[in-house]
Motif scaffolding. Structure first.
Motif, PDB file in Angstrom:
ATOM      1  N   VAL A   1       3.263  27.082  -8.096  1.00 57.26           N
ATOM      2  CA  VAL A   1       3.872  26.840  -6.787  1.00 57.26           C
ATOM      3  C   VAL A   1       4.974  27.873  -6.578  1.00 57.26           C
ATOM      4  O   VAL A   1       5.975  27.882  -7.299  1.00 57.26           O
ATOM      5  CB  VAL A   1       4.456  25.415  -6.699  1.00 57.26           C
ATOM      6  CG1 VAL A   1       5.163  25.208  -5.362  1.00 57.26           C
ATOM      7  CG2 VAL A   1       3.357  24.379  -6.896  1.00 57.26           C
ATOM      8  N   ALA A   2       4.789  28.761  -5.619  1.00 53.99           N
ATOM      9  CA  ALA A   2       5.777  29.795  -5.327  1.00 53.99           C
ATOM     10  C   ALA A   2       6.928  29.195  -4.520  1.00 53.99           C
ATOM     11  O   ALA A   2       6.697  28.456  -3.559  1.00 53.99           O
ATOM     12  CB  ALA A   2       5.130  30.935  -4.550  1.00 53.99           C
TER      13      ALA A   2
ATOM     14  N   ALA B   1       0.553  27.060  -3.583  1.00 53.47           N
ATOM     15  CA  ALA B   1       1.426  26.542  -2.532  1.00 53.47           C
ATOM     16  C   ALA B   1       2.657  27.436  -2.464  1.00 53.47           C
ATOM     17  O   ALA B   1       2.978  28.146  -3.421  1.00 53.47           O
ATOM     18  CB  ALA B   1       1.838  25.094  -2.812  1.00 53.47           C
ATOM     19  N   LEU B   2       3.338  27.383  -1.301  1.00 52.77           N
ATOM     20  CA  LEU B   2       4.519  28.223  -1.101  1.00 52.77           C
ATOM     21  C   LEU B   2       5.588  27.443  -0.357  1.00 52.77           C
ATOM     22  O   LEU B   2       5.303  26.815   0.673  1.00 52.77           O
ATOM     23  CB  LEU B   2       4.149  29.477  -0.307  1.00 52.77           C
ATOM     24  CG  LEU B   2       5.309  30.358   0.177  1.00 52.77           C
ATOM     25  CD1 LEU B   2       6.013  31.004  -1.011  1.00 52.77           C
ATOM     26  CD2 LEU B   2       4.823  31.423   1.142  1.00 52.77           C
TER      27      LEU B   2
ATOM     28  N   TRP C   1       7.955  34.985   8.388  1.00 53.40           N
ATOM     29  CA  TRP C   1       7.504  36.216   7.751  1.00 53.40           C
ATOM     30  C   TRP C   1       6.282  35.983   6.865  1.00 53.40           C
ATOM     31  O   TRP C   1       5.374  36.809   6.831  1.00 53.40           O
ATOM     32  CB  TRP C   1       8.613  36.787   6.859  1.00 53.40           C
ATOM     33  CG  TRP C   1       9.820  37.314   7.553  1.00 53.40           C
ATOM     34  CD1 TRP C   1      10.230  37.054   8.830  1.00 53.40           C
ATOM     35  CD2 TRP C   1      10.791  38.207   6.993  1.00 53.40           C
ATOM     36  NE1 TRP C   1      11.398  37.710   9.095  1.00 53.40           N
ATOM     37  CE2 TRP C   1      11.769  38.432   7.992  1.00 53.40           C
ATOM     38  CE3 TRP C   1      10.940  38.825   5.763  1.00 53.40           C
ATOM     39  CZ2 TRP C   1      12.868  39.263   7.779  1.00 53.40           C
ATOM     40  CZ3 TRP C   1      12.029  39.647   5.545  1.00 53.40           C
ATOM     41  CH2 TRP C   1      12.982  39.866   6.544  1.00 53.40           C
ATOM     42  N   LEU C   2       6.273  34.865   6.146  1.00 56.45           N
ATOM     43  CA  LEU C   2       5.313  34.662   5.064  1.00 56.45           C
ATOM     44  C   LEU C   2       4.090  33.848   5.451  1.00 56.45           C
ATOM     45  O   LEU C   2       3.096  33.847   4.727  1.00 56.45           O
ATOM     46  CB  LEU C   2       6.017  33.987   3.887  1.00 56.45           C
ATOM     47  CG  LEU C   2       7.205  34.752   3.298  1.00 56.45           C
ATOM     48  CD1 LEU C   2       7.891  33.921   2.223  1.00 56.45           C
ATOM     49  CD2 LEU C   2       6.768  36.098   2.728  1.00 56.45           C
TER      50      LEU C   2
ATOM     51  N   PHE D   1      -0.523  24.507   0.687  1.00 54.33           N
ATOM     52  CA  PHE D   1       0.666  24.138   1.459  1.00 54.33           C
ATOM     53  C   PHE D   1       1.526  25.374   1.633  1.00 54.33           C
ATOM     54  O   PHE D   1       1.693  26.179   0.717  1.00 54.33           O
ATOM     55  CB  PHE D   1       1.469  23.058   0.714  1.00 54.33           C
ATOM     56  CG  PHE D   1       2.705  22.598   1.447  1.00 54.33           C
ATOM     57  CD1 PHE D   1       2.640  21.543   2.347  1.00 54.33           C
ATOM     58  CD2 PHE D   1       3.923  23.231   1.251  1.00 54.33           C
ATOM     59  CE1 PHE D   1       3.777  21.119   3.025  1.00 54.33           C
ATOM     60  CE2 PHE D   1       5.059  22.813   1.915  1.00 54.33           C
ATOM     61  CZ  PHE D   1       4.992  21.754   2.815  1.00 54.33           C
ATOM     62  N   CYS D   2       2.071  25.512   2.832  1.00 54.31           N
ATOM     63  CA  CYS D   2       3.045  26.567   3.116  1.00 54.31           C
ATOM     64  C   CYS D   2       4.061  25.973   4.092  1.00 54.31           C
ATOM     65  O   CYS D   2       3.723  25.703   5.252  1.00 54.31           O
ATOM     66  CB  CYS D   2       2.376  27.806   3.710  1.00 54.31           C
ATOM     67  SG  CYS D   2       3.547  29.112   4.141  1.00 54.31           S
TER      68      CYS D   2
END
Length: 583
Positions: A80-81, A134-135, A144-145, A156-157
């Protein structure tokens, strides 16, 4: 989330019997800390308390979010980032991953220089390397991402607040074991080919216990203060995970706020009676250079018992200037605590003894460069260098200095530093070749650093990849840079990067210098001549000096000067220049 927030910062005393990291896993450590009153406090650029997050509230919020994470369709061990802002929400989601059996991956904030597209490309590389599913990011950075996340079909973001709105799943949280991966840490080296360091729970807890008990000799009245970035190992392990494992309260300010107002760091130590705080040398230097903006009469730094130094080569002159400048505020030079470590070792490898301050010795540069030996100068006018003792390895760990043939070297012989022990990384994620290059089958890590030993005491002389070889001489770039900084008044600490390139079969020394206050070409030419003259006079080497705009030399995420990136930018004509002169 727990809305019963305290009206003031969490207290120093936890009210618990002190346990210095003797836990099997990070969730177990938080379970214990949550029984007490200590916690984390987040301050603004003005030094105002934004939010106090007790360990009790952190555990409540992390478990709540862990159940919601379980509903995203992620599998145990998925990455998970998390964009690692210095904020309570970063800490909440990091620990939610711990309870959910997921692997948090702290990601850096946007660079001071480089622009939006450069940053997005960097996060894309890190996310791909981590195989993130996920992020999590702030609302600002999501714009931005989000496109990047869509192309990668992430589960998930969004923000932590977005996750908190999802339903809680009726499932059991997994049992976390010492063999599980605690997190993935990207080292602060290459941005083009990043390597994710896999840190297991048992390695993290072994390092935390060593830091707390041996390195800092933690006590119940200790309180930490930090501006270090949480996406770097010194900030994450040194000032979030280890303090939590010792039930220590921490006061945070964001890294960018420290860079703009270093006085806030010192004010928090004085105001909250902080006892432990760390910085690379440049942080102490920044405070000294900005002393006119700091009301020293209002500071009482007598409480500061551990002023740790790590993350880069230790500069004794910088620390002496800091101690002299802030001695009137009660700062004691005996508080300086040199240490050595890296992400591949979780964080710490060695610590100097607490309370002794900086122990240095002077070595002969000619013997160092020609013979590879660290010996005292033979004559009063010998070229010399002052180095700092980095102490003894953590208990259960071993350090060796080896020659090119792999044999262990005798005392004072300079070679490559190797380390082994329970804190050493498991692997580089998805990079078996690089893992085998750095980690032997019997657990020895090649650190990539050069140094020597005096008995069990370790001394670091530089990075192996930065070593410059001119006419058969081994020359350390730090020596060249320090000479320029001392001999040329216009050049500040950290404004100079030395490296070599190959041209026509020969090694050419290149020195990039940030040009401050250069009004015309004549002034630039004079600065170049001063730099070249200093290097010829002190080291007997000619150089190609390149003047670059202030603030344009690249740094790593941990604040280290990146000579490798400077060299690459120079070779690709991407390094902005003010003026240049060929050697």
């Amino acid at each position: 989330m727990d809305l019963h927030l305290p009206t003031g910062p969490t207290p120093t005393l936890s009210g618990l019997a002190l346990r210095a990291g003797d836990f099997d896993t990070l969730p177990e450590a938080l379970d214990y800390a949550a029984e007490g009153m200590s916690g984390l406090n987040f301050y603004s650029a003005q030094g105002e308390l934004g939010e106090a997050l007790s360990y009790r509230s952190l555990r409540h919020d992390a478990v709540d979010l862990a159940y919601r994470l379980m509903g995203l369709g992620l599998s145990r061990g998925d990455s998970v980032a998390i964009i690692a802002e210095t904020s309570p929400n970063f800490v909440r989601i990091f620990f939610a991953c711990q309870y959910a059996g997921l692997v948090p991956v702290p990601m850096p904030l946007p660079f001071a220089f480089g622009g939006r597209e450069t940053y997005i490309a960097h996060i894309e590389r890190l996310a791909d390397e981590a195989e993130a599913r996920a992020l999590f990011a702030s609302t600002t950075l999501l714009s931005w991402l989000a496109p990047m996340a869509e192309t990668r079909n992430l589960r998930f973001c969004g923000t932590v607040a977005d996750l908190a709105e999802l339903d809680i799943q009726d499932v059991a949280l997994p049992e976390i074991t010492p063999e599980d991966t605690a997190y993935l840490q990207f080292s602060s080296g290459s941005t083009r080919f990043p390597k994710g360091v896999v840190i297991q729970q048992k390695a993290l807890m072994a390092n935390a216990a060593g830091i707390l008990a041996q390195g800092m000799e933690i006590g119940p009245e200790d309180r930490a203060v930090s501006w270090l970035p949480l996406y770097h190992d010194m900030g994450l392990v040194g000032f979030l995970l280890s303090p939590l494992a010792g039930q220590v309260t921490v006061d945070f300010i964001a890294t960018q706020d420290f860079a703009r107002r270093p006085r806030v760091w010192l004010s928090l130590i004085s105001q909250n009676r902080g006892t432990i705080s760390y910085s690379p040398s440049f942080g102490f230097d920044l405070c000294t250079r900005r002393q006119k903006t700091i009301d020293r009469d209002s500071l009482d730094l007598s409480c500061w018992r551990i002023a740790g130094i790590g993350g880069d080569m230790i500069r004794p002159a910088v620390l002496s200037q800091f101690a002299e400048t802030f001695g009137v505020c009660g700062f004691k030079p005996q508080a300086f605590l040199p240490s050595y470590g890296m992400a591949e070792a979780t964080l710490a490898i060695s610590f100097a003894p607490v309370g002794l301050g900086i122990e240095t010795e002077t070595i002969d540069l000619d013997r160092l460069e020609q013979d590879g030996l660290a010996m005292p100068p033979q004559h009063a006018d010998s070229r010399a260098r002052t180095v700092v003792h980095c102490g003894l390895p953590l208990k259960g760990h071993k350090v060796e200095v080896r020659g090119r043939d792999g044999a262990v070297l005798a005392d004072r012989a300079v070679g490559r530093v190797f380390a082994r022990g329970p804190s050493i990384m498991h692997e580089y994620k998805g990079r078996p070749v690089e893992t085998l290059e750095s980690l032997s089958g019997d657990g020895w890590l090649e650190t990539g650093d050069l140094g020597y030993r005096i008995g069990e005491t370790l001394v670091i002389t530089g990075r192996a990849k930065d070593l410059i070889i001119i006419n058969g001489r081994n020359i350390w770039p730090q020596d060249l840079e320090w000479t320029v900084e001392r001999a040329v008044p216009q050049v500040r600490t950290g404004d100079c990067a030395a490296f070599s390139i190959e041209e026509n079969g020969s090694e050419v020394l290149v020195v990039a210098v940030e040009a401050r206050g250069i009004a015309d070409a004549e002034a630039g030419k004079l600065l170049i001549e001063e730099v070249r003259g200093a290097l010829v006079s002190h080291h007997g080497v000619d150089s190609r000096v390149v003047l670059v705009p202030p603030g344009s030399l690249p740094y790593t995420s941990s604040g280290k000067l990146s000579r490798a990136k400077t060299r690459q930018s120079y070779l690709t004509a991407a390094l902005p220049t003010v003026a240049a002169m060929a050697a």
